[in-house]
Design a protein around this motif. Structure first.
Motif, short mmCIF file in Angstrom:
data_model
loop_
_atom_site.label_atom_id
_atom_site.label_comp_id
_atom_site.label_asym_id
_atom_site.label_seq_id
_atom_site.Cartn_x
_atom_site.Cartn_y
_atom_site.Cartn_z
N LEU A 64 0.87 -1.18 0.00
CA LEU A 64 0.00 0.00 0.00
C LEU A 64 0.90 1.23 0.00
CD1 LEU A 64 -2.78 1.37 0.20
CD2 LEU A 64 -2.60 1.15 2.70
N ASP A 65 0.87 1.99 -1.09
CA ASP A 65 1.75 3.16 -1.25
C ASP A 65 0.95 4.27 -1.91
OD1 ASP A 65 3.90 4.82 -1.31
OD2 ASP A 65 4.96 3.77 -2.91
N ASP A 66 0.85 5.39 -1.19
CA ASP A 66 0.06 6.52 -1.69
C ASP A 66 -1.38 6.10 -2.01
OD1 ASP A 66 2.16 8.30 -1.45
OD2 ASP A 66 2.87 7.94 -3.50
N ASN A 67 -1.95 5.31 -1.08
CA ASN A 67 -3.32 4.82 -1.20
C ASN A 67 -3.55 3.92 -2.42
OD1 ASN A 67 -4.21 6.07 1.13
ND2 ASN A 67 -4.70 7.99 0.06
N GLU A 68 -2.49 3.46 -3.02
CA GLU A 68 -2.60 2.52 -4.14
C GLU A 68 -2.22 1.13 -3.64
OE1 GLU A 68 -0.50 3.68 -7.59
OE2 GLU A 68 -1.58 5.58 -7.84
N VAL A 69 -3.09 0.17 -3.94
CA VAL A 69 -2.89 -1.20 -3.46
C VAL A 69 -2.33 -2.07 -4.58
CG1 VAL A 69 -4.04 -3.28 -2.60
CG2 VAL A 69 -4.70 -1.03 -1.73
N SER A 70 -1.32 -2.85 -4.23
CA SER A 70 -0.77 -3.83 -5.15
C SER A 70 -0.74 -5.18 -4.44
CB SER A 70 0.66 -3.45 -5.59
OG SER A 70 0.66 -2.21 -6.27
N LEU A 71 -1.33 -6.17 -5.07
CA LEU A 71 -1.39 -7.51 -4.51
C LEU A 71 -0.62 -8.48 -5.41
CD1 LEU A 71 -5.17 -7.62 -3.52
CD2 LEU A 71 -3.23 -7.10 -2.03
N PHE A 72 0.10 -9.41 -4.79
CA PHE A 72 0.93 -10.35 -5.53
C PHE A 72 0.49 -11.78 -5.20
CE2 PHE A 72 3.25 -6.51 -4.52
CZ PHE A 72 3.66 -6.07 -5.77
N ASN A 73 0.66 -12.66 -6.16
CA ASN A 73 0.13 -14.02 -6.04
C ASN A 73 0.99 -14.95 -5.19
OD1 ASN A 73 -2.09 -13.41 -7.67
ND2 ASN A 73 -0.92 -13.85 -9.54
N GLY A 74 2.24 -14.55 -4.95
CA GLY A 74 3.13 -15.43 -4.21
C GLY A 74 3.74 -16.50 -5.10
N THR A 75 4.51 -17.38 -4.49
CA THR A 75 5.18 -18.43 -5.24
C THR A 75 4.17 -19.39 -5.84
OG1 THR A 75 7.06 -18.30 -3.71
CG2 THR A 75 6.92 -20.25 -5.10
N GLU A 76 4.29 -19.61 -7.15
CA GLU A 76 3.40 -20.53 -7.90
C GLU A 76 1.93 -20.19 -7.70
OE1 GLU A 76 4.42 -24.48 -6.85
OE2 GLU A 76 6.43 -24.40 -7.72
N GLY A 77 1.63 -18.90 -7.56
CA GLY A 77 0.23 -18.46 -7.46
C GLY A 77 -0.46 -18.88 -6.20
N GLN A 78 0.27 -19.02 -5.11
CA GLN A 78 -0.30 -19.52 -3.86
C GLN A 78 -1.47 -18.69 -3.35
OE1 GLN A 78 2.58 -19.98 -0.72
NE2 GLN A 78 1.03 -20.11 0.90
N PHE A 79 -1.36 -17.35 -3.46
CA PHE A 79 -2.39 -16.46 -2.91
C PHE A 79 -3.31 -15.88 -3.99
CE2 PHE A 79 1.18 -16.25 0.10
CZ PHE A 79 0.52 -16.58 1.28
N ARG A 80 -3.33 -16.47 -5.14
CA ARG A 80 -4.08 -15.92 -6.26
C ARG A 80 -5.55 -15.68 -5.88
NH1 ARG A 80 -2.74 -15.92 -11.46
NH2 ARG A 80 -1.13 -17.51 -11.06
#
Length: 280
Positions: A64-80
């Motif tokens: 979360l940077d300057d009210n902008e959210v970035s989400l990542f899936n993790g290794t091999e899409g674990q958190f997709r």
């Protein structure tokens, strides 16, 4: 003196910019399939930068940077498609958790007055199967002295980080615990026949439990009396006698049927009275 105090205050404030405040690791438990939220306990402003990392390698999974959210899936899409980050607080939510989501989560809050680090140790427990109570099948083949009691076994399969226990009412009788995955976990119990006490087998982890109550009248029936040698011999003799009687009965029936079939032929061969008159 006043100038020295001001200088020390300025140096303390300046060093605070580079200071990192770290809280103790917070333990979080959750059942598989549920959702869990890791709270920052802060109000995020544009001066804050929020980073969420996972695992021993510190893999970045949310930003979360300057009210902008970035989400990542993790290794091999674990958190997709399972992560959610709150714009106001920076709190991280993980939906539909699995046992592979267990591990260390690190929160980094970066601001003008310094950085703050919070850590969460998340443990995801698998679903608990209902324990099964069964009777020891070898009991009735043992000596008669052991047949005064009923030998039981409480079992579960495919469980990890659980405790299996026998209770008599609210009193703990025995228990066994495992921390790793076990394909089969069993705990024995011996009770007297027609025992009127309430027995139950319980499996539990830190947040759930499953209970099976013992039905003594259903499982603990006295074994049948063993068959002695004389009784066995007598049974064999009776069986042989029955067979002989059956064979004799069949023989009589066959003889009777054959006799009936041969009777008309005998009559036809008998001389008639008029034949004797002709001879005279």
């Amino acid at each position: 003196m006043l100038c020295l105090f001001a200088l020390l205050y300025y140096l303390w404030h300046l060093l605070g910019v580079f200071c990192v405040e770290t809280d103790e690791i917070k333990s979080v438990s959750v059942m598989e399939g549920e959702s869990v939220t890791l709270n920052t306990d802060v109000n995020v402003t544009q001066r804050h930068k929020i980073l969420w990392k996972f695992g021993d390698r510190g893999l970045l999974i949310a930003l979360l940077d300057d009210n902008e959210v970035s989400l990542f899936n993790g290794t091999e899409g674990q958190f997709r498609d399972r992560l959610q980050l709150d714009h106001q607080t920076g709190s991280l939510t993980i939906r539909n958790v699995t046992t592979t989501d267990s591990g260390l989560y690190e929160l980094n809050i970066k601001g003008r007055t310094g950085d703050r680090v919070k850590k969460f140790n998340v443990t995801v427990y698998s679903h608990l199967f209902i324990p099964v109570i069964s009777r020891d099948s070898s009991q009735c083949s043992s000596s008669s002295s052991s047949q005064q009691n009923c030998s039981l076994l409480c079992s579960v399969v495919n469980e990890s980080a659980v405790t299996l226990s026998w209770f008599k009412g609210n009193s703990l009788l025995s228990s066994i615990s495992v921390s790793n995955i076990s394909f089969s976990l069993s705990l024995p119990l011996e009770v007297e026949y027609q025992d009127n006490n309430n027995y139950s087998c319980v499996i539990n982890n830190p947040i759930r439990n499953q209970t099976t109550h013992l039905d003594i009248n259903e499982l603990c029936q006295p074994c049948s009396s063993p068959v002695h040698c004389c009784g066995f011999t007598e049974t064999v003799i009776r069986l042989a006698g029955s067979v002989l009687v059956g064979v004799a009965t069949v023989a009589v029936l066959v003889y009777d049927i054959r006799s009936r079939r041969s009777y008309p032929e005998t009559r036809e061969q008998t001389p008639r009275a008029d034949e004797y008159d002709d001879v005279a």
